[in-house]
Write an enzyme that holds these catalytic residues in place. Structure first.
Site: not given
Length: 523
Positions: A261, A298
């Site tokens: 990720e 994020c």
């Protein structure tokens, strides 16, 4: 605290390179010295995981569930010294660390529930049809098993939920895969506390030595990923770091998957009806989302898109006033602050980007910023808008009309999330945007903000590249276990050779698909 590497159920400190962890606010070194793993220790950690794999992978799901529950209990019992240490290393408040600890424990318990349900095995049975014409059908039975030892890289921004006992570790252990954790250099002391908790849980539940290993140091990740025992990688971090791991894994004699990720700007589309009805409220809510946790998520909303008009102009003014009024915040570490400053400077220097609000960066605090960019930058794919600025900054883009809005969305790279702030009439008018966004993101929100990620069965925390390296998976939620499983089919195998889930008798009561019908009983 020993500062030693965790290898095969024991501690090891054979190297000569010493490492320090630091107070994120003051820069003062913490009174613990860590030892960087040597080449031999990295190999030993991977070998220990490989030796543990056959026994651990064959354990009944209930046994692994007990292990995960035990880790959760150990984490919950970590006391005030642990909280204080995590706060010092990350500059995060105690309430955030306590909340993140609960989230980490809860996701471990979620995977324990998944193991007890048994559906993760994907057991499928097609019974033999010896009389079938023109050819008989053999007895075919399929289930999913762990891929092998998994290398996990701890994240900086979630010292618990995406680190030592975080989602990647929990999913890998649930899948029957021993873990070799590369501790994040920004919170090594926190990692040691958590590593010891995992070790205690492993001993209490009788897990094989080597089911969990952890190494410290810079430069050890490359050797770990290249080790032939490692069969998959879990990573949360920068695009540069994730791409480097992907390239290393692909260049191995036996390539392996990397579930990374990496980067997301998480666009928020503020539609006209919503701004007309509640523009000031949306500005306040969005500003709060941008600065939450100093923007170190994020899923931080780094891009705001709206259609030109008086209500959008008023909204941008209100958003700027909110962000300009935010106090400076400490970031996770000096490196994160330095990177944030560089990202802000790139925006300041771009000729087609206008600075709207926020004081100049100064000292050791990060200040919220608001920029406005020309829509052509998004349409043309200019890197200045596609590159994540990790911190409390967002960029507004004003499009002329719905047609240009569609062009702007087409220019977006893959994202973790996209958000529609809309009234019912907006959702009806702009309904055709949804299929476009489905191709760009892993999670689509309506009238919410992306900085909260629920740990649940239905959550997807992933998305098309560069949000992740593999859009088919998620790093949050029970579906995360799929990344570390592979299917195996058994043809005409006697019961004694089959895994428990595929035998005619099903004493574990695991869910199976038998000749097209789901079944928990006997064949």
């Amino acid at each position: 605290m020993s500062g030693s590497n965790f290898i095969g159920g024991a501690r090891s400190a054979a190297g000569s390179v010493r490492l320090h962890s630091f107070d994120a606010r003051t820069g003062e070194a913490l009174p613990v010295i860590f030892t960087q793993a040597t080449v031999e220790e990295v190999d030993a950690a991977a070998d220990a995981a490989e030796q543990a794999f056959p026994a651990f992978n064959r354990l009944a799901p209930e046994r692994r569930a007990q292990f995960l529950d035990a880790i959760a209990e150990q984490l919950d019992n970590l006391g005030e010294p642990f909280i204080a240490t995590a706060c010092r290393e990350t500059a995060l408040p105690a309430t955030r660390i306590q909340g993140e600890r609960s989230r980490t424990s809860n996701q471990l318990r979620l995977f324990a529930q998944v193991l007890r349900r048994g559906d993760f095995l994907g057991a499928r049975i097609d019974r033999a049809q010896p009389q079938r014409q023109p050819l008989p059908r053999p007895d075919l039975r399929q289930y999913r098993t762990g891929v092998g030892p998994v290398a996990v890289f701890g994240a900086s921004n979630f010292p618990l939920a995406f680190s030592t006992a975080g989602g990647d570790t929990a999913a890998a252990l649930a899948a029957g895969c021993p873990v070799v954790m590369k501790a994040h250099s920004g919170h090594m002391a926190t990692a040691e506390y958590v590593g010891e908790a995992i070790e205690r849980a492993a001993r209490a539940t009788g897990m094989p030595a080597g089911v969990f290993n952890m190494i410290y140091g810079a430069g050890v990740g490359e050797q770990l990923v290249k080790h032939p025992a490692i069969q998959a990688v879990g990573f949360t971090g920068s695009l540069k770091g994730g791409r480097a791991l992907c390239d290393l894994a692909a260049a191995r004699p036996q390539p392996i998957p990397v579930f990374a990720e990496m980067s997301s700007i998480n666009p928020v589309l503020v539609l006209p009806g919503a701004l007309q009805a509640r523009g000031e409220q949306v500005a306040a809510e969005l500003a709060a989302s941008v600065v939450l946790g100093c923007g170190q998520f994020c899923t931080n909303p780094g891009l705001v898109i709206g259609i030109a008009g008086p209500v959008f102009t008023a909204f941008v003014t209100a958003l700027g006033a909110r962000l300009a009024d935010q106090p400076g915040q400490s970031m996770l570490n000096a490196g994160t602050l330095r990177s944030y400053g560089q990202g802000v400077q790139r925006l300041l220097e771009h000729p087609q980007v206008q600075h709207l609000a926020g004081p100049a960066q100064a000292g050791n605090l990060a200040y919220a910023q608001l920029f406005k960019a020309d829509a052509s930058l998004l349409i043309d794919g200019d890197a200045v808008l596609q590159d994540e600025v990790f911190g409390p900054t967002t960029v507004v883009v004003e499009v002329a009309d719905e047609a240009q809005l569609r062009q702007a969305l087409a220019g977006l790279h893959g994202q973790l999330t996209a958000t529609l702030i809309a009234e019912p009439a907006d959702l009806e008018q702009f309904a055709t945007l949804v299929p476009m966004l489905e191709r760009k993101v892993g999670r689509l929100l309506v009238n919410g903000y992306p900085t909260g990620v629920e740990v649940s069965d239905a959550m997807v925390h992933g998305g098309p590249y560069p949000a992740t390296s593999d859009a088919r998976g998620t790093s949050v939620g029970s579906l995360a276990i799929d990344r570390f499983l592979r299917p195996v089919c058994y043809q005409n195998c006697p019961d004694a050779l089959l895994p428990q889930a595929l035998r005619d008798a099903n004493p574990l009561g695991l869910l199976r698909l038998v000749d097209g019908v789901y079944d928990r009983g006997h064949l």
